[in-house]
Design an enzyme around this catalytic site. Structure first.
Site, PDB file in Angstrom:
ATOM      1  CG  MET A   1      -2.334   0.436   1.559  1.00  0.00           C
ATOM      2  SD  MET A   1      -3.467  -0.350   0.025  1.00  0.00           S
ATOM      3  CE  MET A   1      -4.681   0.219   0.338  1.00  0.00           C
ATOM      4  CB  CYS A   2       2.849   3.139   0.519  1.00  0.00           C
ATOM      5  SG  CYS A   2       4.177   2.704   2.168  1.00  0.00           S
ATOM      6  N   GLY A   3       0.931   5.437   0.732  1.00  0.00           N
ATOM      7  CA  GLY A   3       0.377   6.975  -0.168  1.00  0.00           C
ATOM      8  C   GLY A   3       1.774   7.989  -0.844  1.00  0.00           C
ATOM      9  NE  ARG A  32      -2.905   4.725  -1.298  1.00  0.00           N
ATOM     10  CZ  ARG A  32      -2.853   3.379  -2.672  1.00  0.00           C
ATOM     11  NH1 ARG A  32      -4.034   3.253  -2.641  1.00  0.00           N
ATOM     12  NH2 ARG A  32      -2.312   2.415  -3.054  1.00  0.00           N
ATOM     13  CB  THR A 149       0.177   8.339   4.062  1.00  0.00           C
ATOM     14  OG1 THR A 149       0.452   7.920   3.252  1.00  0.00           O
ATOM     15  CG2 THR A 149       0.263   9.914   3.976  1.00  0.00           C
TER      16      THR A 149
END
Lengths: 299, 228
Positions: A1-3, A32, A149
């Protein structure tokens, strides 16, 4: 994921809003990546001065030790943002100050997060909205900024693992994805004299671009070369003192969306992150093409 | 005509309200404002409603749709109309990756461009893209029609089982076991029917090329033994 998120302003009048715009984007991207967050802001620079962003260890005397060290080197007063400190150093003293930070017992545990004429980097664990507030991001102004994020999936939730990664003066990178050949590339870069703080694949991507630019490539050229040398899946957003760029791998594994108006270029992992930006309804919203470098430069 | 402002109303409440409507409802025309890129807007609707979404939507808008007509006045995120059963989803802007993925029926019209993996594993849906589509589109497609007025990216129809792929512009490359085919009367009739459903009657079927399965991956072939 991660943003990931990025902003590159074209209009000077928006510069005081940069921090609040990015702050809103990071808060939305909590879904995220709720574990940690980080951001780099390109604000005002002063000729002949280099800013070091330091992160203090969790002991009460660390801040005082930095103030003492700054006096010793006849530097301006350090500027504190929670557990991060900005110190401005004349260019000819930077090496000596850095060596002192790494060696002085009173500063043990103090980490150098980034170095730049204009760039400041802040990163910490916690919900992105809380991290942004902790460092007063909404009050920061500047010309461009990138943020991240994190949802840690393969390694611990630590500040060291948080993005952005900075491996060169005024250079930083955020990454969503995973590189498969980072160990090999790291060894090659170490032979070229680069050093790395972590085992993180994203730090290798940052180091690769630093190396290419050190060898004379522009940001655009360095990213074009990375398409051949970095294997895996990735969306990168990269900042330099005057530049801002985006690159996705050839499969476009990770989500990416951009919006451009007369006033700014914005990047977000998803449209939600862009939805709160001023004038977004009239923006040109597009998905960056795979294996295509998008770069903007301030003139 | 119910209007739902997603800046005020929770998405879960909107979708819940759409799911609870009785079959004979008179509230057949819904307007959704301020979608703000939220995910799963109007997913799993199974009534012949018309739902207009005024803005950009996030992932999976109109997923699993049965019977409803969903019009998106903006761009759509990943997986728009994923696994649609019937009805229509129309995107006025661009669509992100995996538009119409695994769709079993109905019509998906994208008035802008669609990015990678458009129609991946499509199973009977008709997809019309007025612009161009990205790489790996119609990967493992099983049935249905993909009609592209613009160009197709790399590896179109990779490992395709069946399904007809009609492209008016260029194709960057064909994936494994996907070949250009001669358009027969039945194929042409299918293309014309899809164009008519999508209200593109001014577009001529003569301008398209047909791509589909060479059917070489269907059965074990001794020449491929080393691959196992």
């Amino acid at each position: 994921m991660c943003g990931i998120a990025g902003l590159f302003l074209k209009t000077r009048s928006l510069e005081p809003e940069l921090g609040s715009m990015l702050s809103g984007m990071l808060a939305v991207l909590s879904d995220r990546g709720p574990d940690s967050a980080g951001f780099a802001v390109y604000g005002k620079g002063t000729d002949h001065l280099v800013k070091l962003t330091l992160r203090l260890p969790p002991r009460p005397d660390a801040g005082g030790a930095v103030i003492v060290a700054a006096r010793q080197f006849e530097l301006a007063s350090p500027i504190f943002h929670a557990n991060h400190v900005i110190i401005s150093i004349p260019a000819d003293k930077v090496q000596a100050v850095q060596a002192f930070i790494l060696q002085s017992p009173s500063l043990s545990g103090v980490e150098i997060v980034g170095r730049g004429r204009r760039m400041e980097i802040y990163k910490d664990v916690g919900l992105p909205a809380d991290v942004a507030k902790r460092f007063d991001l909404p009050q920061m102004s500047g010309t461009h900024a990138i943020g991240h994020t994190r949802m840690a999936t393969e390694s611990a939730v630590t500040t060291k693992g948080a993005h952005p990664f900075s491996t060169g003066t005024d250079q930083c990178l955020v990454h969503n994805g995973s590189l498969s050949n980072h160990n090999g590339v790291r060894r090659e870069l170490q032979r070229e004299g680069l050093s790395f703080e972590t085992d993180n694949d994203s730090e290798v991507a940052a180091g690769y671009l630093t190396w290419r630019m050190r060898e004379g490539a522009s940001l655009r050229e360095a990213l074009t070369q990375s398409l051949r040398d970095l294997d895996g899946f990735y969306t990168f957003v990269v900042g330099t003192e005057s530049g801002f760029a985006v690159l996705r791998d050839a499969i476009a594994c990770k989500p990416a969306l951009m919006a451009e108006t007369d006033d700014y270029v914005a990047f977000g992992s998803e449209y939600r992150a862009l939805a709160g930006l001023p004038g977004i309804a009239a923006a040109r919203v597009f998905e960056p093409e795979p294996a295509t470098v998008y770069a903007w430069e301030r003139h | 005509m119910p209007t739902v402002d997603l800046a005020e109303v929770k998405l879960r409440d909107l979708n819940g309200a759409l799911h609870k409507l009785p079959r004979d409802t008179n509230e057949t025309h819904w307007v959704i404002t301020n979608p703000g890129g939220k995910h799963a807007i109007a997913c799993g609707v199974n009534l012949p409603l018309t739902i207009e979404v005024e803005g950009h939507v996030g992932y999976y808008c109109g997923g699993m749709n049965s019977d409803a007509t969903i019009i998106i006045e903006g761009n759509a995120g990943v997986g728009v109309a994923e696994n649609m059963m019937s009805g229509e989803v129309r995107v006025k802007g661009d669509a992100s990756q995996a538009a119409g993925a695994t769709g079993r029926g109905g019509l998906l019209v994208i008035e802008g461009n669609a990015s990678a993996r458009c129609g991946i594993s499509m199973k009977g849906i008709d997809i019309v893209v007025k612009g161009s589509i990205g790489s790996m589109s119609a990967f493992m497609a099983q049935s249905g029609n993909l009609v592209v007025l613009g160009n197709a990216g790399e590896a179109l129809g990779d490992s395709i089982y069946e399904a007809r792929l009609f492209v008016r512009g260029s194709v960057a490359s064909l994936g494994a076991d996907c070949i250009e085919k001669t358009m027969g009367a039945e194929d042409r009739a299918a293309l014309e029917a899809v164009l008519e459903k999508a209200e593109l009657t001014e577009v001529s079927a003569d301008d398209f090329k047909l791509y589909g399965s060479a059917r070489r991956l269907y059965h074990f072939h001794v020449d491929n033994v080393d691959a196992y």
